[in-house]
Design an enzyme around this catalytic site. Structure first.
Site, short mmCIF file in Angstrom:
data_model
loop_
_atom_site.label_atom_id
_atom_site.label_comp_id
_atom_site.label_asym_id
_atom_site.label_seq_id
_atom_site.Cartn_x
_atom_site.Cartn_y
_atom_site.Cartn_z
N GLY A 68 1.71 2.65 11.16
CA GLY A 68 2.72 3.72 11.10
C GLY A 68 3.37 4.07 12.43
O GLY A 68 4.06 5.07 12.54
N GLY A 104 2.50 -0.90 4.54
CA GLY A 104 2.46 0.51 4.18
C GLY A 104 3.88 1.04 3.98
O GLY A 104 4.53 0.78 2.96
N GLY A 105 4.37 1.76 4.98
CA GLY A 105 5.67 2.44 4.88
C GLY A 105 6.80 1.58 4.34
O GLY A 105 7.55 2.01 3.45
N SER A 148 2.71 -1.56 10.69
CA SER A 148 4.13 -1.54 11.03
C SER A 148 4.89 -2.83 10.69
O SER A 148 5.84 -3.20 11.38
CB SER A 148 4.32 -1.20 12.51
N HIS A 176 -10.02 1.36 4.69
CA HIS A 176 -8.77 1.60 5.42
C HIS A 176 -9.05 2.62 6.52
O HIS A 176 -9.87 3.53 6.34
CB HIS A 176 -7.71 2.14 4.44
N GLU A 222 -6.03 -4.53 10.75
CA GLU A 222 -5.04 -3.47 10.95
C GLU A 222 -5.42 -2.65 12.18
O GLU A 222 -6.22 -1.71 12.08
CB GLU A 222 -5.02 -2.53 9.74
N ASN A 265 0.84 -1.20 0.00
CA ASN A 265 0.00 0.00 0.00
C ASN A 265 0.88 1.25 0.00
O ASN A 265 1.42 1.63 1.04
CB ASN A 265 -0.91 -0.02 1.24
N LYS A 293 -0.05 4.25 -0.39
CA LYS A 293 -0.78 5.44 0.07
C LYS A 293 -0.53 6.59 -0.91
O LYS A 293 -0.33 6.34 -2.10
CB LYS A 293 -0.37 5.81 1.50
#
Ligand code: PEP
Length: 235
Positions: free
Chosen positions: A163, A220-221, A199, A88, A157, A8, A10
Site C-alpha cells: 500500500g 491489493g489496491g 504495490s 497476511h 510481501e 485481494n 481486503k
C-alpha cells in the site's frame, strides 16, 4: 508460462459495488489464472456469479464451536473454496496473529483440502538491520511446521511495500525470491508457487514478472480498479 494473479479485496466494496465489479471482471479475458479473494461475506455470492477460483482472506483453525464471529476452514470447504490467504501482515500486525497461530491455520487449511497462500515479509527495520533473509526463513519454516502439504503458495510481501507505492529494487527482489525458492526446494518435497505482493500495478507488473521464479502476484489496491487490473492481467 501462465502467471497467477490473486486479487485481494481486503475489507472493501459494498454489495452493490461488488455486483458491478464482478460483471466487469467476468468480461475480462486472459490466458493467465485469476483467483478472487473478496470479503468473506461475499464468497458465496461470488461462487454463484463468477467463473474464477475463490480464495478466503482468513479463517479460524478450529473446525466448529463457540467461536463467535469466526469462520472455519471446514466451512470454507463446504462452499468449495479452493484457496485461503494465511498470515497476511495485516493479520499479523493488526490482529496480533503469531507464527504459532498461523501454523495452526495452515494445518487446518491443509486438512480441509484448501491450498494455503502463506504471506511472509519483513519490515523496513528488519531489512535495514540485515535480518530480512533470516526473518523470511523463520516465517516459512514455522508456518509449515508439522504439516505435509501437497501444494502451497508463498506470497512474499515486504511490509514496507504494501500500500505504499514502493516496490523492492530488482536486486533486492531477485535475492529474496531465490532465497525463498532455495528454502522450499532444499527442505520440502512439495509443489509450490512463489508470488510477489506489494504495490503491484500496471506500471511495475512487467518488471516484477521478469524476476526468475516469480509465478505471479498478489494484488491489493490495484485489484479494485478494473481498468488497471485489465492492463495487469494481460502482462
Ligand atoms: C496486499 O495487501 O496483499 C497487497 C499486496 O496490497 P497492495 O497491492 O495494495 O500493496
Amino acid at each position: 508460462m501462465n502467471k497467477l494473479y490473486v486479487l485481494n479485496h481486503k475489507m472493501n466494496l459494498q454489495y452493490e459495488e461488488l455486483e458491478i465489479y464482478l460483471k466487469k471482471l467476468n468480461e475480462l479475458s486472459t490466458k493467465n489464472q485469476i483467483i478472487l479473494s473478496p470479503s468473506t461475506l461475499y464468497l458465496d455470492y461470488c461462487r454463484k456469479n463468477t467463473k474464477y477460483h475463490l480464495c478466503a482472506q482468513n479463517a479460524y483453525y478450529q473446525e466448529k464451536g463457540a467461536y463467535t464471529g469466526e469462520v472455519s476452514f471446514k466451512q470454507l470447504k463446504s462452499l468449495n473454496i479452493k484457496y485461503a490467504i494465511i498470515g497476511h501482515s495485516e493479520r499479523r500486525n493488526i490482529f496480533k496473529e503469531s507464527d504459532e497461530i498461523i501454523n495452526e491455520k495452515v494445518k487446518s487449511c491443509i486438512q480441509n483440502g484448501i491450498i494455503p497462500i502463506i504471506c511472509i515479509g519483513e519490515s523496513k527495520e528488519e531489512r535495514n538491520n540485515n535480518n530480512h533473509l533470516t526473518k523470511i526463513e523463520k516465517q516459512i519454516t514455522s508456518s509449515l511446521e508439522q504439516t505435509t502439504p501437497k501444494e502451497v503458495i508463498i506470497a512474499y510481501e515486504p511490509i514496507w511495500s504494501i500500500g505504499t507505492g514502493t516496490i523492492p529494487e530488482k536486486e533486492e527482489l531477485t535475492q529474496m525470491i531465490e532465497h525463498i525458492h532455495n528454502i522450499l526446494t532444499t527442505n520440502y518435497n512439495i509443489e509450490f508457487k512463489i508470488l510477489y505482493g506489494g504495490s503491484v500495478d500496471d506500471t511495475n507488473i512487467e518488471q516484477i514478472l521478469k524476476i526468475n521464479y516469480i509465478d505471479g502476484v498478489l494484488i491489493g489496491g490495484a485489484s479494485l480498479k478494473i481498468d488497471v487490473l485489465k492492463n495487469i492481467i494481460n502482462k
